[in-house]
Every structure is written in structure tokens, then in C-alpha cells.
Design an enzyme around this catalytic site. Structure first.
Site, PDB file in Angstrom:
ATOM      1  N   ASP A 205      21.631   5.064 -19.337  1.00 51.20           N
ATOM      2  CA  ASP A 205      22.274   3.937 -20.008  1.00 51.20           C
ATOM      3  C   ASP A 205      21.267   3.219 -20.903  1.00 51.20           C
ATOM      4  OD1 ASP A 205      24.349   2.277 -20.560  1.00 51.20           O
ATOM      5  OD2 ASP A 205      23.969   0.947 -18.887  1.00 51.20           O
ATOM      6  N   ASP A 348      30.388   0.190 -15.957  1.00 53.84           N
ATOM      7  CA  ASP A 348      29.556  -0.738 -15.194  1.00 53.84           C
ATOM      8  C   ASP A 348      30.263  -1.182 -13.938  1.00 53.84           C
ATOM      9  OD1 ASP A 348      27.559  -0.729 -17.136  1.00 53.84           O
ATOM     10  OD2 ASP A 348      28.783  -2.029 -18.363  1.00 53.84           O
TER      11      ASP A 348
END
Lengths: 427, 246
Positions: A205, A348
Site C-alpha cells: 500500500d 482498509d
């Protein structure tokens, strides 16, 4: 008393509205984690039934190595690292594919694909979770009404994802529901694989969002330069209050967490590898469909993984222009609102919940510590966002803190606290 | 312990915290953030403490002196943490006031400051109740319950819930007292907080004696009530001074 003393105060103290944006993002994340923890603790198998090793699903995250409890730690670690690497490579490939599709303006295809995958997640994975809940609590529901309810539920969810006509509360709840379902599937991964996977995804990420040529960064830049919505599943915090508060908000720029969805084609490729594995002996009553679900889950999870937190720089200028004219801003409400709220990628949500759900398999103490660590990591990320004002990855800080706190709590704090409190010594 | 009993114990320990949260904290997002950060603060302090004590575990239940050392060091450490928390809050207050000036809104009211203190204290208290009571409750759902040998009158979970409740009240309101004491630099308030915390912690040592919990737990509740009463008087006085001064 305090009102009297400040007659000039328009509407009370500054405490009343400060921090609304942050709490607006934190509360859905908290709800999502809470529900995943409840789900995990309801559905986790009884200790007596763990003996069947086939209960671990074969998915894209366990392509290379299927953990078995009897393996030595070194083998587990190597296997888990391999799994995580393969998974991250898959995710990166899918993300690049998405970016290419988006670059050449296949937006319609992307949206259709995302609707399809949302439908698939809600209907088949959600349905199977629903059925295991029914089994767990010995409830009964006749098949026609179950199918009817499930279909209605899924169709509304699919409609709500991209249509502006649906109330934002509905869309937000469906986003949370999607995250819960995917996260609940991810918690079925073996333990070591889960931890390495989470860390690897956090690193991915970070790279994908912050590197100049990172795929997610390209995607976000493209979307903001075209002034379009991100072609991804993104949770939008409820737009807060009205225009006049814009200047007072510490987050003038919208932050976006993106999460790309993977293409359907990936499924056939990934599945054949995992299908032949002996998991057909799993205790599910319908092995065939289940396996298909597993691979889809993996794919879904891929999509979830890309989660950069992106503030769109262009939205600031938009805000400025709309802000000047309150009347015109009414018609532009959609743009205004969407460019204003903080947006968090669904990925997330999923991986935060996976971490907490995995912690829930140990103890409530670790759950609570991980929750606090993740939420404070999210808070740090949001504060960073208000400082640097471009898309930020939301996973790295939170996941790192969460993992660190999990092991600290489990190894260090648990024996001390349990020892003290079982002798009724507290302080 | 059945699910109903478990819920009941959890509500005994956390019920007051829940009502404070719903009636005061949840309405203001900033207080929620304060609560979360103070909870994290307490958790970090607990992890540091247990890291220091990890090597000496397990402590034999007959070794009274070891428990005395644990309690004295822990309470002093936590009071030190409270000081750090206060320093941080002081900085935050300046930032908030500067922010309010920029927005041409009024600066923080006295009640705002007290609410921040309340949220900070509640964070400490909730963290205490969760880690010392709730985390033992959840794995224990099932057909049986657990009694400690030295205190066979009541189930262990009921005792720990009551103790947690007392500590939750002490933590919550002593933070309000401490913040006001620091702000006014009144020595009596500043001393009251560590003293009542230490006294309450030492009272749990009575539980080590056979049947001691019949004495220790009520004493603990009395010290919680004392904290409440002290806090009430102090807040009344400050509010009165404040409105007179204007």
C-alpha cells in the site's frame, strides 16, 4: 452559566464541532470491526471440531502453501512469506490492469465489473455467512423467502454503490456490509499467513500510493484530473454540516482512500490452481459452489488490498469556486459533497477488520489493544492527510501499530494482567 | 457463567461509563477523540509496566511484599503518566485557544475544560475495566462459574466487576480533580489524587487474606464514593466562583 458569560458566542464553544471529520471516518471503521469480532466469535469453530485440516479454504492467499498446525515454525514462516508475496503480486497485477483499463476510458466496464463483484460478494459470500449463522443458532427459514430476501438485499446494495439517488446512509451501510463480509472470509486464513499478508499489504500500500509511478497514485491522479469519481469501492464519510464550516475544517482537502477491484478474468486463472486441492472434503454441505466462492473471495480481497488514502488536490479549487456562491453550490451539491468528505478505501476497512478478527481468536484483551492501535494509526494518518493533502496509504501506520500491539499484549501484558486480576489485585 | 450473567457483570463494571459516554462524550467528537487517546495512553503505560514485570512472573500469591512492590511502582508510574497527560493537554489547550481566536469563537469555557478532563479520565477508567475485568469475562461464557478460594462468598467475576466499577469511578473523577488542581495549582487537590489512587490499590491487597474481600471490596467502594463526593464539591465551588467572578 457559560452561555451568559459569552453572549457573543454564535453557537457555543469550538469543541462542539471540532473533529467531526475524524470521528465520521472512525465510527464506521469501529462498527465494522465490532461486527467482524462478533461474527468471528460466533462462528469460530468449537475446539473439538478443529481437527479437520481441510477447514482452511484454498484461496489466492494460500496458493503456494497450506499451513498445517503440525509444521515447524520455520516452514510456516517460509510458506507464509511465499503466500504473502504471491498474493501481493496478484494484487499488484490486478491493480495495474485496472489502471490500464481506466486510462483507456473503460469506465463503464469497470463500473459494471464492480457492480457484479458487489453482487457476488453480497449474495453468495454474504449468503453463506448468513447460512452458517442460521446453523450456529439453529434458526430456520424456508428457502424461497431466504432467496427472496437475499436477492433483494443484494440488488439494493448493487444499486446503491454508484447511484447518487440512493441516500448516503444506505450506501455507507452497504459499504460496511461488504467490508464485513469480505473480512469475515479473510479471517479463515491460517494464522501465520494472515500476519505476513497484512504486513506485506501494508508495505505494498505504501509503495503503490507514494511511489511516483505507483498504480494507485496514477489512478487517483487520473481520476482527479478527469474530475471523475474514483472507479473503486470507496467509503465516503457523511458530508458534515454546511458550506460555512469549510474554512474552519482542518481538512479542507478531501482525502480519498482508494481501493481497486480486480477483474473477473483473474478468477479463472487463479482458480484452477487452487481447485484441485483436497479441500473438497471440507465440511460444507455444498463443496462445489463453495470452492468457487473461495477463489472469488481471494480476488475480492485483492481488490480490497489496494487502499491508498487520497486527498484530491483539485477538489480544493473546486471548493473555492463553489464556496463563493452558495446558491450555485446547491445544484452542485453532489460534487461538492463528494469532493469534501474524507474517503476511505474499502480495503482498509477489510484489513483493519481482518486484524481485529484474527486478534479475536485469541482473546478480548488483544482485540481491544489492536482496536486502539488501529484507530490511533488511522487518526495519525488523517492528521498527516490534513498536513500534506494528497492521497495517503491508510494501511501502513495502522497495521504496523496493530501487529506490534497484538504481540506486545499477547506476550507481555496478558500474563501480568491476568495474574494480577485473578488474585483480585488491581490498581 | 451464562450470557445473561456475563452481560450483567459487564454492565456492573461499565454501566456508569456507558451512561457518561452517551450523555456527555458522544455528543462532541472532540471528546470522543480525547477518550480514545487517553485509553491508548493508559494501555501503553500498562504495557510498559508489564514489560518491566514480565521477567518476575508468576508472582507467588503468598508473597505479599512482591504485590506491595507491584502496586506501589504501578500506581506511582500511572500518576507520572497522568502528569505527562496533563502536560500534553496543556499544549492542546493552547492550540485550541489559538484556533478559537482565529475563528473568532470564544475560548474554551470552564465546563469545556472539565469535560475534557472527564473524557480523559473516562478513557483511563474504561481501559482499566476492559483489561482487568471484561477481558476475563468473555472467554468464560459457558456452563460453570469460577470462585476464588480466598473469597468464596461471591463468584470471582462479580467481585472483579465491582472492583472495576470502583476503579473506573476513581480514575474518571480523579482526572477531573487533578486537572482542576493543576490548573489552579491547589496543592490539596494535587495530593488527593495520588493518595486516593494508592489507598484504593492497597485496599485490594486485603483480598489476599482469606475472606478478606468481604472487607476490602466495601472499603474500595467507599473510597470511590469519597472521590465522587470530593469531585462534586470541587466542581460546585469552581462553577460558583466562576459565575461570581463574571
Amino acid at each position: 452559566m457559560r452561555r451568559r458569560r459569552t453572549p457573543t458566542a454564535m453557537d457555543g464553544s469550538i469543541l462542539d464541532s471540532l473533529g467531526q471529520e475524524i470521528v465520521g471516518v472512525m465510527s464506521p471503521v469501529s462498527i465494522c470491526m465490532l461486527l467482524v469480532v462478533l461474527l468471528v466469535s460466533c462462528l469460530s469453530p468449537l475446539p473439538s471440531s478443529i481437527d479437520s485440516p481441510s477447514s482452511t479454504p484454498v484461496t489466492a492467499a494460500t496458493l503456494v502453501y497450506l499451513e498445517s498446525p503440525s509444521d515447524p515454525p520455520a516452514k510456516k514462516l517460509a510458506g507464509a512469506l511465499l503466500n504473502a508475496a504471491v498474493f501481493v503480486v496478484l494484487v499488484a497485477a490486478v491493480t495495474f490492469l485496472l489502471v490500464i483499463l481506466y486510462y483507456y476510458n473503460f469506465t463503464g466496464f469497470l463500473k459494471a465489473y464492480m457492480r457484479f463483484s458487489a453482487f457476488f460478494v453480497l449474495a453468495s459470500m454474504g449468503g453463506s455467512i448468513l447460512f452458517s449463522l442460521f446453523r450456529r443458532f439453529s434458526l430456520s427459514l424456508d428457502a424461497p423467502s431466504a432467496i427472496l430476501l437475499l436477492l433483494n438485499f443484494s440488488v439494493i446494495g448493487v444499486l446503491s454503490i454508484f447511484s447518487p439517488a440512493v441516500p448516503i446512509v444506505v450506501r455507507q451501510s452497504y459499504m460496511v456490509a461488504l467490508a464485513i463480509i469480505v473480512a469475515a472470509w479473510f479471517t479463515k486464513l491460517p494464522e501465520w499467513t494472515t500476519w505476513t499478508l497484512l504486513l506485506a499489504l501494508a508495505a505494498y500500500d505504501l509503495a503503490a500510493v507514494l511511489c511516483p509511478r505507483g498504480p494507485l497514485r496514477i489512478l487517483v491522479d487520473l481520476a482527479s484530473s478527469r474530475d471523475e469519481e474514483l472507479p473503486a469501492l470507496v467509503y465516503e464519510a457523511r458530508p458534515t454540516a454546511s458550506n460555512h464550516s469549510v474554512s474552519s475544517s482542518p481538512f479542507p482537502a478531501a482525502s480519498v482512500e482508494l481501493q481497486p477491484q480486480y477483474p473477473v478474468n483473474l478468477n479463472p486463472n487463479a482458480n484452477p490452481n487452487s481447485e484441485p486441492s483436497p479441500n473438497s472434503s471440507s465440511n460444507d454441505s455444498s463443496p462445489g459452489p463453495n470452492q468457487a466462492d473461495d477463489s472469488v473471495v481471494e480476488i475480492e480481497s485483492l481488490a480490497e488490498e489496494t487502499l491508498p488514502l487520497v486527498p484530491a488536490a483539485t477538489s480544493i479549487t473546486q471548493l473555492g469556486s463553489t464556496h463563493g456562491d452558495p446558491i450555485s453550490s446547491v445544484e452542485q451539491d453532489d460534487i461538492f459533497e463528494t469532493s469534501r468528505g474524507i474517503r476511505l478505501g474499502l480495503g482498509d476497512f477489510v484489513f483493519y477488520s481482518v486484524l481485529v478478527g484474527r486478534a479475536a481468536m485469541f482473546d478480548l484483551m488483544t482485540v481491544y489493544a489492536c482496536y486502539l492501535a488501529i484507530i490511533s494509526g488511522l487518526g495519525c494518518t488523517l492528521i498527516l492527510l490534513s498536513i500534506c493533502r494528497h492521497a495517503l496509504p491508510a494501511l501502513p501506520i495502522s497495521i504496523t501499530l496493530g501487529v506490534v500491539f497484538y504481540f506486545l499484549t499477547r506476550l507481555v501484558m496478558e500474563p501480568f494482567v491476568v495474574g494480577a486480576s485473578t488474585s483480585l489485585i488491581m490498581f | 457463567m451464562t450470557v445473561a450473567a456475563g452481560l450483567g457483570y459487564a454492565l456492573i463494571a461499565l454501566g456508569p461509563a456507558l451512561s457518561i459516554f452517551v450523555s456527555v462524550i458522544a455528543k462532541k467528537p472532540f471528546l470522543v477523540l480525547t477518550l480514545l487517546s487517553s485509553t491508548l495512553f493508559w494501555l501503553v503505560s500498562l504495557i510498559l509496566l508489564s514489560g518491566a514485570w514480565r521477567a518476575f512472573l508468576p508472582i507467588k500469591s503468598s508473597a505479599l511484599w512482591a504485590y506491595v512492590i507491584v502496586i506501589v511502582t504501578s500506581v506511582s508510574f500511572q500518576e507520572g503518566v497522568r502528569l505527562v497527560f496533563w502536560k500534553l493537554y496543556k499544549k492542546l489547550e493552547e492550540m485550541l485557544n489559538a484556533f478559537a481566536d482565529r475563528k473568532s469563537k470564544p475560548r474554551l469555557f470552564l465546563t469545556d475544560k472539565m469535560q475534557i478532563g472527564l473524557a480523559g479520565g473516562l478513557g483511563h477508567g474504561v481501559a482499566h475495566a476492559v483489561f482487568f475485568c471484561l477481558s476475563l469475562l468473555t472467554p468464560a461464557f459457558g456452563g460453570a462459574t469460577y470462585y476464588v478460594e480466598r473469597c468464596s462468598h461471591m463468584p470471582f467475576f462479580l467481585i472483579s466487576a465491582i472492583i472495576s466499577l470502583a476503579f473506573l469511578l476513581i480514575h474518571t473523577f480523579s482526572m477531573v480533580i487533578a486537572f482542576n488542581g493543576y490548573a489552579e495549582s491547589r496543592k490539596s487537590d494535587q495530593f488527593f489524587v495520588p493518595v486516593i489512587h494508592m489507598v484504593a490499590a492497597i485496599m485490594t491487597l486485603i483480598n489476599l487474606a482469606p475472606g478478606g474481600c468481604a472487607i476490602g471490596v466495601p472499603l474500595l467502594c467507599i473510597s470511590a464514593a469519597l472521590t465522587l463526593q470530593y469531585c462534586w464539591k470541587m466542581v460546585c465551588r469552581r462553577l460558583r466562583d466562576n459565575s461570581d467572578g463574571r
